[in-house]
Motif scaffolding. Structure first.
Motif, PDB file in Angstrom:
ATOM      1  N   LYS A 135       0.831  -1.203   0.000  1.00  0.00           N
ATOM      2  CA  LYS A 135       0.000   0.000   0.000  1.00  0.00           C
ATOM      3  C   LYS A 135       0.869   1.257   0.000  1.00  0.00           C
ATOM      4  O   LYS A 135       0.552   2.237  -0.685  1.00  0.00           O
ATOM      5  N   ALA A 136       1.944   1.225   0.761  1.00  0.00           N
ATOM      6  CA  ALA A 136       2.850   2.381   0.789  1.00  0.00           C
ATOM      7  C   ALA A 136       3.491   2.594  -0.572  1.00  0.00           C
ATOM      8  O   ALA A 136       3.597   3.730  -1.053  1.00  0.00           O
ATOM      9  N   LEU A 137       3.913   1.510  -1.218  1.00  0.00           N
ATOM     10  CA  LEU A 137       4.519   1.620  -2.544  1.00  0.00           C
ATOM     11  C   LEU A 137       3.507   2.136  -3.569  1.00  0.00           C
ATOM     12  O   LEU A 137       3.826   3.007  -4.383  1.00  0.00           O
ATOM     13  N   ALA A 138       2.277   1.637  -3.502  1.00  0.00           N
ATOM     14  CA  ALA A 138       1.237   2.108  -4.421  1.00  0.00           C
ATOM     15  C   ALA A 138       0.936   3.589  -4.192  1.00  0.00           C
ATOM     16  O   ALA A 138       0.753   4.354  -5.145  1.00  0.00           O
ATOM     17  N   GLY A 139       0.901   4.003  -2.925  1.00  0.00           N
ATOM     18  CA  GLY A 139       0.663   5.415  -2.615  1.00  0.00           C
ATOM     19  C   GLY A 139       1.777   6.300  -3.137  1.00  0.00           C
ATOM     20  O   GLY A 139       1.528   7.382  -3.678  1.00  0.00           O
ATOM     21  N   TYR A 140       3.010   5.839  -2.995  1.00  0.00           N
ATOM     22  CA  TYR A 140       4.152   6.600  -3.496  1.00  0.00           C
ATOM     23  C   TYR A 140       4.098   6.720  -5.012  1.00  0.00           C
ATOM     24  O   TYR A 140       4.328   7.792  -5.568  1.00  0.00           O
ATOM     25  N   MET A 141       3.777   5.613  -5.688  1.00  0.00           N
ATOM     26  CA  MET A 141       3.701   5.650  -7.154  1.00  0.00           C
ATOM     27  C   MET A 141       2.569   6.556  -7.614  1.00  0.00           C
ATOM     28  O   MET A 141       2.710   7.299  -8.596  1.00  0.00           O
ATOM     29  N   LEU A 142       1.425   6.522  -6.903  1.00  0.00           N
ATOM     30  CA  LEU A 142       0.308   7.400  -7.239  1.00  0.00           C
ATOM     31  C   LEU A 142       0.705   8.859  -7.055  1.00  0.00           C
ATOM     32  O   LEU A 142       0.394   9.707  -7.898  1.00  0.00           O
ATOM     33  N   PHE A 143       1.422   9.154  -5.966  1.00  0.00           N
ATOM     34  CA  PHE A 143       1.885  10.509  -5.719  1.00  0.00           C
ATOM     35  C   PHE A 143       2.807  10.989  -6.840  1.00  0.00           C
ATOM     36  O   PHE A 143       2.674  12.121  -7.321  1.00  0.00           O
ATOM     37  N   LYS A 144       3.736  10.111  -7.280  1.00  0.00           N
ATOM     38  CA  LYS A 144       4.634  10.487  -8.371  1.00  0.00           C
ATOM     39  C   LYS A 144       3.873  10.762  -9.657  1.00  0.00           C
ATOM     40  O   LYS A 144       4.170  11.717 -10.374  1.00  0.00           O
ATOM     41  N   LYS A 145       2.873   9.910  -9.966  1.00  0.00           N
ATOM     42  CA  LYS A 145       2.102  10.106 -11.191  1.00  0.00           C
ATOM     43  C   LYS A 145       1.289  11.394 -11.129  1.00  0.00           C
ATOM     44  O   LYS A 145       1.195  12.138 -12.115  1.00  0.00           O
ATOM     45  N   LEU A 146       0.671  11.682  -9.977  1.00  0.00           N
ATOM     46  CA  LEU A 146      -0.089  12.920  -9.841  1.00  0.00           C
ATOM     47  C   LEU A 146       0.823  14.145  -9.943  1.00  0.00           C
ATOM     48  O   LEU A 146       0.445  15.156 -10.533  1.00  0.00           O
ATOM     49  N   LYS A 147       2.015  14.038  -9.389  1.00  0.00           N
ATOM     50  CA  LYS A 147       2.973  15.135  -9.480  1.00  0.00           C
ATOM     51  C   LYS A 147       3.374  15.366 -10.945  1.00  0.00           C
ATOM     52  O   LYS A 147       3.454  16.510 -11.403  1.00  0.00           O
ATOM     53  N   LEU A 148       3.610  14.281 -11.672  1.00  0.00           N
ATOM     54  CA  LEU A 148       3.963  14.389 -13.088  1.00  0.00           C
ATOM     55  C   LEU A 148       2.802  14.976 -13.882  1.00  0.00           C
ATOM     56  O   LEU A 148       3.005  15.819 -14.764  1.00  0.00           O
ATOM     57  N   LEU A 149       1.583  14.535 -13.567  1.00  0.00           N
ATOM     58  CA  LEU A 149       0.400  15.058 -14.261  1.00  0.00           C
ATOM     59  C   LEU A 149       0.230  16.545 -14.003  1.00  0.00           C
ATOM     60  O   LEU A 149      -0.087  17.314 -14.919  1.00  0.00           O
ATOM     61  N   ALA A 150       0.434  16.957 -12.765  1.00  0.00           N
ATOM     62  CA  ALA A 150       0.320  18.386 -12.420  1.00  0.00           C
ATOM     63  C   ALA A 150       1.393  19.198 -13.135  1.00  0.00           C
ATOM     64  O   ALA A 150       1.142  20.317 -13.577  1.00  0.00           O
ATOM     65  N   LYS A 151       2.582  18.605 -13.290  1.00  0.00           N
ATOM     66  CA  LYS A 151       3.669  19.313 -13.978  1.00  0.00           C
ATOM     67  C   LYS A 151       3.340  19.466 -15.458  1.00  0.00           C
ATOM     68  O   LYS A 151       3.623  20.503 -16.055  1.00  0.00           O
ATOM     69  N   MET A 152       2.739  18.431 -16.050  1.00  0.00           N
ATOM     70  CA  MET A 152       2.376  18.502 -17.472  1.00  0.00           C
ATOM     71  C   MET A 152       1.225  19.451 -17.708  1.00  0.00           C
ATOM     72  O   MET A 152       1.139  20.092 -18.747  1.00  0.00           O
ATOM     73  N   ALA A 153       0.323  19.594 -16.739  1.00  0.00           N
ATOM     74  CA  ALA A 153      -0.840  20.451 -16.899  1.00  0.00           C
ATOM     75  C   ALA A 153      -0.462  21.924 -16.832  1.00  0.00           C
ATOM     76  O   ALA A 153      -1.158  22.766 -17.400  1.00  0.00           O
ATOM     77  N   THR A 154       0.604  22.231 -16.140  1.00  0.00           N
ATOM     78  CA  THR A 154       0.969  23.661 -16.007  1.00  0.00           C
ATOM     79  C   THR A 154       1.898  24.102 -17.106  1.00  0.00           C
ATOM     80  O   THR A 154       2.401  23.449 -17.910  1.00  0.00           O
TER      81      THR A 154
END
Length: 99
Positions: A80-99
């Motif tokens: 669960k911790a690994l999945a949460g970390y990967m989700l956080f990285k993907k959301l961070k990347l998505l936010a970076k691409m959106a801006t």
């Protein structure tokens, strides 16, 4: 090069050794002084750490005993911790691409 450097008599091996040994001794003294200063500066932190040491050891022992009895729960928590970390990285990347 300066002209005065060429005329200076080179030091003998024994003199160079004596100079190096003196330099090493000075470095040892400096290290001793600095270590004493560091110990004095860290003394309040060490005193406060002692009050947390026993409860942390007890909590660690209880956690280790629990993990030993039920290792599957630790694996599930790790996944669960690994999945949460990967989700956080993907959301961070998505936010970076959106801006």
């Amino acid at each position: 090069m300066k002209p005065s450097e060429n005329t200076a008599k080179p030091l003998s091996r024994a003199e160079r050794k004596a100079l190096l040994l003196a330099e090493l001794e000075q470095q040892r003294v400096d290290i001793l002084v600095d270590s004493e200063y560091l110990q004095q500066a860290a003394l309040p932190l060490d005193r406060s750490w002692q009050s947390f040491k026993l409860p942390l050891y007890a909590a660690g022992g209880i956690a280790a005993f629990s993990l030993m009895r039920h290792p599957g729960s630790a694996m599930a928590a790790g996944r669960k911790a690994l999945a949460g970390y990967m989700l956080f990285k993907k959301l961070k990347l998505l936010a970076k691409m959106a801006t």
